[in-house]
Design a protein around this motif. Structure first.
Motif, PDB file in Angstrom:
ATOM      1  N   ARG A 152      32.827 -89.670 -51.477  1.00  0.00           N
ATOM      2  CA  ARG A 152      31.402 -89.809 -51.186  1.00  0.00           C
ATOM      3  C   ARG A 152      30.621 -88.637 -51.750  1.00  0.00           C
ATOM      4  O   ARG A 152      30.969 -87.492 -51.515  1.00  0.00           O
ATOM      5  CB  ARG A 152      31.159 -89.847 -49.690  1.00  0.00           C
ATOM      6  N   VAL A 153      29.588 -88.937 -52.452  1.00  0.00           N
ATOM      7  CA  VAL A 153      28.717 -87.906 -53.022  1.00  0.00           C
ATOM      8  C   VAL A 153      27.491 -87.798 -52.115  1.00  0.00           C
ATOM      9  O   VAL A 153      26.825 -88.789 -51.845  1.00  0.00           O
ATOM     10  CB  VAL A 153      28.298 -88.268 -54.456  1.00  0.00           C
ATOM     11  N   ARG A 154      27.292 -86.619 -51.692  1.00  0.00           N
ATOM     12  CA  ARG A 154      26.117 -86.395 -50.837  1.00  0.00           C
ATOM     13  C   ARG A 154      24.935 -86.006 -51.701  1.00  0.00           C
ATOM     14  O   ARG A 154      25.020 -85.064 -52.498  1.00  0.00           O
ATOM     15  CB  ARG A 154      26.359 -85.264 -49.859  1.00  0.00           C
ATOM     16  N   ILE A 155      23.883 -86.681 -51.544  1.00  0.00           N
ATOM     17  CA  ILE A 155      22.655 -86.350 -52.255  1.00  0.00           C
ATOM     18  C   ILE A 155      21.722 -85.694 -51.241  1.00  0.00           C
ATOM     19  O   ILE A 155      21.396 -86.286 -50.218  1.00  0.00           O
ATOM     20  CB  ILE A 155      22.008 -87.608 -52.858  1.00  0.00           C
ATOM     21  N   ALA A 156      21.375 -84.503 -51.576  1.00  0.00           N
ATOM     22  CA  ALA A 156      20.486 -83.771 -50.681  1.00  0.00           C
ATOM     23  C   ALA A 156      19.093 -84.368 -50.747  1.00  0.00           C
ATOM     24  O   ALA A 156      18.582 -84.657 -51.819  1.00  0.00           O
ATOM     25  CB  ALA A 156      20.441 -82.300 -51.058  1.00  0.00           C
ATOM     26  N   ARG A 157      18.562 -84.560 -49.582  1.00  0.00           N
ATOM     27  CA  ARG A 157      17.204 -85.078 -49.542  1.00  0.00           C
ATOM     28  C   ARG A 157      16.220 -83.950 -49.853  1.00  0.00           C
ATOM     29  O   ARG A 157      16.389 -82.832 -49.410  1.00  0.00           O
ATOM     30  CB  ARG A 157      16.891 -85.652 -48.166  1.00  0.00           C
ATOM     31  N   ARG A 158      15.243 -84.294 -50.609  1.00  0.00           N
ATOM     32  CA  ARG A 158      14.224 -83.299 -50.939  1.00  0.00           C
ATOM     33  C   ARG A 158      13.320 -83.061 -49.744  1.00  0.00           C
ATOM     34  O   ARG A 158      12.958 -83.987 -49.033  1.00  0.00           O
ATOM     35  CB  ARG A 158      13.371 -83.774 -52.112  1.00  0.00           C
ATOM     36  N   LYS A 159      12.957 -81.805 -49.608  1.00  0.00           N
ATOM     37  CA  LYS A 159      12.015 -81.477 -48.548  1.00  0.00           C
ATOM     38  C   LYS A 159      10.640 -81.934 -48.997  1.00  0.00           C
ATOM     39  O   LYS A 159      10.305 -81.850 -50.178  1.00  0.00           O
ATOM     40  CB  LYS A 159      11.993 -79.971 -48.289  1.00  0.00           C
ATOM     41  N   PRO A 160       9.846 -82.407 -48.076  1.00  0.00           N
ATOM     42  CA  PRO A 160       8.504 -82.824 -48.486  1.00  0.00           C
ATOM     43  C   PRO A 160       7.717 -81.625 -49.017  1.00  0.00           C
ATOM     44  O   PRO A 160       7.750 -80.537 -48.465  1.00  0.00           O
ATOM     45  CB  PRO A 160       7.876 -83.372 -47.211  1.00  0.00           C
ATOM     46  N   VAL A 161       7.008 -81.822 -50.114  1.00  0.00           N
ATOM     47  CA  VAL A 161       6.228 -80.763 -50.748  1.00  0.00           C
ATOM     48  C   VAL A 161       4.991 -80.519 -49.899  1.00  0.00           C
ATOM     49  O   VAL A 161       4.235 -81.438 -49.597  1.00  0.00           O
ATOM     50  CB  VAL A 161       5.830 -81.170 -52.179  1.00  0.00           C
ATOM     51  N   GLU A 162       4.826 -79.242 -49.513  1.00  0.00           N
ATOM     52  CA  GLU A 162       3.647 -78.890 -48.725  1.00  0.00           C
ATOM     53  C   GLU A 162       2.485 -78.654 -49.672  1.00  0.00           C
ATOM     54  O   GLU A 162       2.649 -78.104 -50.756  1.00  0.00           O
ATOM     55  CB  GLU A 162       3.914 -77.626 -47.908  1.00  0.00           C
ATOM     56  N   GLU A 163       1.317 -79.060 -49.233  1.00  0.00           N
ATOM     57  CA  GLU A 163       0.139 -78.866 -50.054  1.00  0.00           C
ATOM     58  C   GLU A 163      -0.296 -77.400 -49.985  1.00  0.00           C
ATOM     59  O   GLU A 163      -0.181 -76.753 -48.953  1.00  0.00           O
ATOM     60  CB  GLU A 163      -0.997 -79.763 -49.570  1.00  0.00           C
ATOM     61  N   ALA A 164      -0.792 -76.897 -51.088  1.00  0.00           N
ATOM     62  CA  ALA A 164      -1.249 -75.513 -51.145  1.00  0.00           C
ATOM     63  C   ALA A 164      -2.528 -75.367 -50.335  1.00  0.00           C
ATOM     64  O   ALA A 164      -3.390 -76.237 -50.331  1.00  0.00           O
ATOM     65  CB  ALA A 164      -1.490 -75.103 -52.583  1.00  0.00           C
ATOM     66  N   GLU A 165      -2.649 -74.248 -49.638  1.00  0.00           N
ATOM     67  CA  GLU A 165      -3.830 -73.975 -48.827  1.00  0.00           C
ATOM     68  C   GLU A 165      -4.470 -72.679 -49.305  1.00  0.00           C
ATOM     69  O   GLU A 165      -3.796 -71.766 -49.744  1.00  0.00           O
ATOM     70  CB  GLU A 165      -3.444 -73.819 -47.357  1.00  0.00           C
ATOM     71  N   ILE A 166      -5.763 -72.651 -49.195  1.00  0.00           N
ATOM     72  CA  ILE A 166      -6.486 -71.415 -49.498  1.00  0.00           C
ATOM     73  C   ILE A 166      -6.615 -70.645 -48.196  1.00  0.00           C
ATOM     74  O   ILE A 166      -7.164 -71.149 -47.210  1.00  0.00           O
ATOM     75  CB  ILE A 166      -7.875 -71.714 -50.089  1.00  0.00           C
ATOM     76  N   VAL A 167      -6.108 -69.429 -48.202  1.00  0.00           N
ATOM     77  CA  VAL A 167      -6.180 -68.596 -47.006  1.00  0.00           C
ATOM     78  C   VAL A 167      -7.536 -67.899 -47.029  1.00  0.00           C
ATOM     79  O   VAL A 167      -7.835 -67.107 -47.911  1.00  0.00           O
ATOM     80  CB  VAL A 167      -5.025 -67.582 -46.988  1.00  0.00           C
ATOM     81  N   VAL A 168      -8.353 -68.215 -46.050  1.00  0.00           N
ATOM     82  CA  VAL A 168      -9.747 -67.771 -46.044  1.00  0.00           C
ATOM     83  C   VAL A 168      -9.928 -66.406 -45.378  1.00  0.00           C
ATOM     84  O   VAL A 168     -10.803 -65.644 -45.758  1.00  0.00           O
ATOM     85  CB  VAL A 168     -10.626 -68.836 -45.348  1.00  0.00           C
ATOM     86  N   ILE A 169      -9.098 -66.075 -44.420  1.00  0.00           N
ATOM     87  CA  ILE A 169      -9.294 -64.841 -43.642  1.00  0.00           C
ATOM     88  C   ILE A 169      -9.290 -63.590 -44.529  1.00  0.00           C
ATOM     89  O   ILE A 169     -10.206 -62.763 -44.413  1.00  0.00           O
ATOM     90  CB  ILE A 169      -8.225 -64.735 -42.527  1.00  0.00           C
ATOM     91  N   PRO A 170      -8.331 -63.383 -45.427  1.00  0.00           N
ATOM     92  CA  PRO A 170      -8.412 -62.182 -46.274  1.00  0.00           C
ATOM     93  C   PRO A 170      -9.637 -62.181 -47.186  1.00  0.00           C
ATOM     94  O   PRO A 170     -10.211 -61.125 -47.460  1.00  0.00           O
ATOM     95  CB  PRO A 170      -7.135 -62.241 -47.106  1.00  0.00           C
ATOM     96  N   MET A 171     -10.067 -63.352 -47.622  1.00  0.00           N
ATOM     97  CA  MET A 171     -11.251 -63.422 -48.471  1.00  0.00           C
ATOM     98  C   MET A 171     -12.499 -63.008 -47.677  1.00  0.00           C
ATOM     99  O   MET A 171     -13.366 -62.300 -48.194  1.00  0.00           O
ATOM    100  CB  MET A 171     -11.417 -64.841 -49.026  1.00  0.00           C
ATOM    101  N   ILE A 172     -12.575 -63.402 -46.420  1.00  0.00           N
ATOM    102  CA  ILE A 172     -13.703 -63.010 -45.570  1.00  0.00           C
ATOM    103  C   ILE A 172     -13.678 -61.504 -45.348  1.00  0.00           C
ATOM    104  O   ILE A 172     -14.719 -60.839 -45.389  1.00  0.00           O
ATOM    105  CB  ILE A 172     -13.666 -63.773 -44.230  1.00  0.00           C
ATOM    106  N   ASP A 173     -12.486 -60.928 -45.140  1.00  0.00           N
ATOM    107  CA  ASP A 173     -12.380 -59.477 -44.955  1.00  0.00           C
ATOM    108  C   ASP A 173     -12.877 -58.727 -46.179  1.00  0.00           C
ATOM    109  O   ASP A 173     -13.606 -57.739 -46.065  1.00  0.00           O
ATOM    110  CB  ASP A 173     -10.924 -59.093 -44.662  1.00  0.00           C
ATOM    111  N   VAL A 174     -12.514 -59.178 -47.352  1.00  0.00           N
ATOM    112  CA  VAL A 174     -12.950 -58.523 -48.588  1.00  0.00           C
ATOM    113  C   VAL A 174     -14.459 -58.644 -48.747  1.00  0.00           C
ATOM    114  O   VAL A 174     -15.138 -57.674 -49.116  1.00  0.00           O
ATOM    115  CB  VAL A 174     -12.209 -59.115 -49.811  1.00  0.00           C
TER     116      VAL A 174
END
Length: 139
Positions: free
Chosen positions: A6-28
């Protein structure tokens, strides 16, 4: 029967969408805002020339758009950084279109005789000035 591997095929992890982190931008952005506010306050220049002002504990601050008469020892007079004389002070103030609403700040060195200051105030009154302030430093 052959054994099947039996060949095990690893399931792919779902791709997470990229997020813009706003808190450091507000600090700057806040840092830049405070920097420009503080630096612009340091650029405010009084219209008069630097003199050795007398000390007073009840000193008031006046906006820079007022008219400044600077008197240095022995009796050198400046009108908003322009060298003038006591006799020409009235015509200089009239050329600036002073009204009774204008505040004239007398920026006199502490070693100047009070007679010179009174003469400058008298010439300013002849030009129509009714409001005066004497510039001082805090004790």
């Amino acid at each position: 029967m052959a054994m099947r591997k039996r060949v095990r095929i690893a399931r792919r992890k779902p791709v997470e969408e990229a997020e813009i982190v706003v808190i450091p931008m507000i600090d700057v952005m806040m840092f830049l805002l405070f920097f420009f506010i503080v630096s612009s306050l340091a650029m405010i220049v009084q219209a008069g020339l630097p003199v050795n002002l007398p000390k007073a504990s009840t000193r008031e601050n006046h906006p820079a758009q007022n008219i400044t008469v600077t008197i240095q020892p022995p009796s050198t007079v400046y009108l908003n950084r322009t060298l003038t004389t006591i006799d020409a002070l009235e015509s200089g103030l009239k050329a600036l279109h002073v009204t009774a609403d204008n505040l004239v700040i007398i920026n006199a060195d502490q070693h100047v005789e009070e007679g010179v200051v009174v003469a400058a105030m008298d010439e300013a009154r002849l030009a129509g000035v009714t409001r005066f302030a004497i510039a001082t430093d805090r004790k």
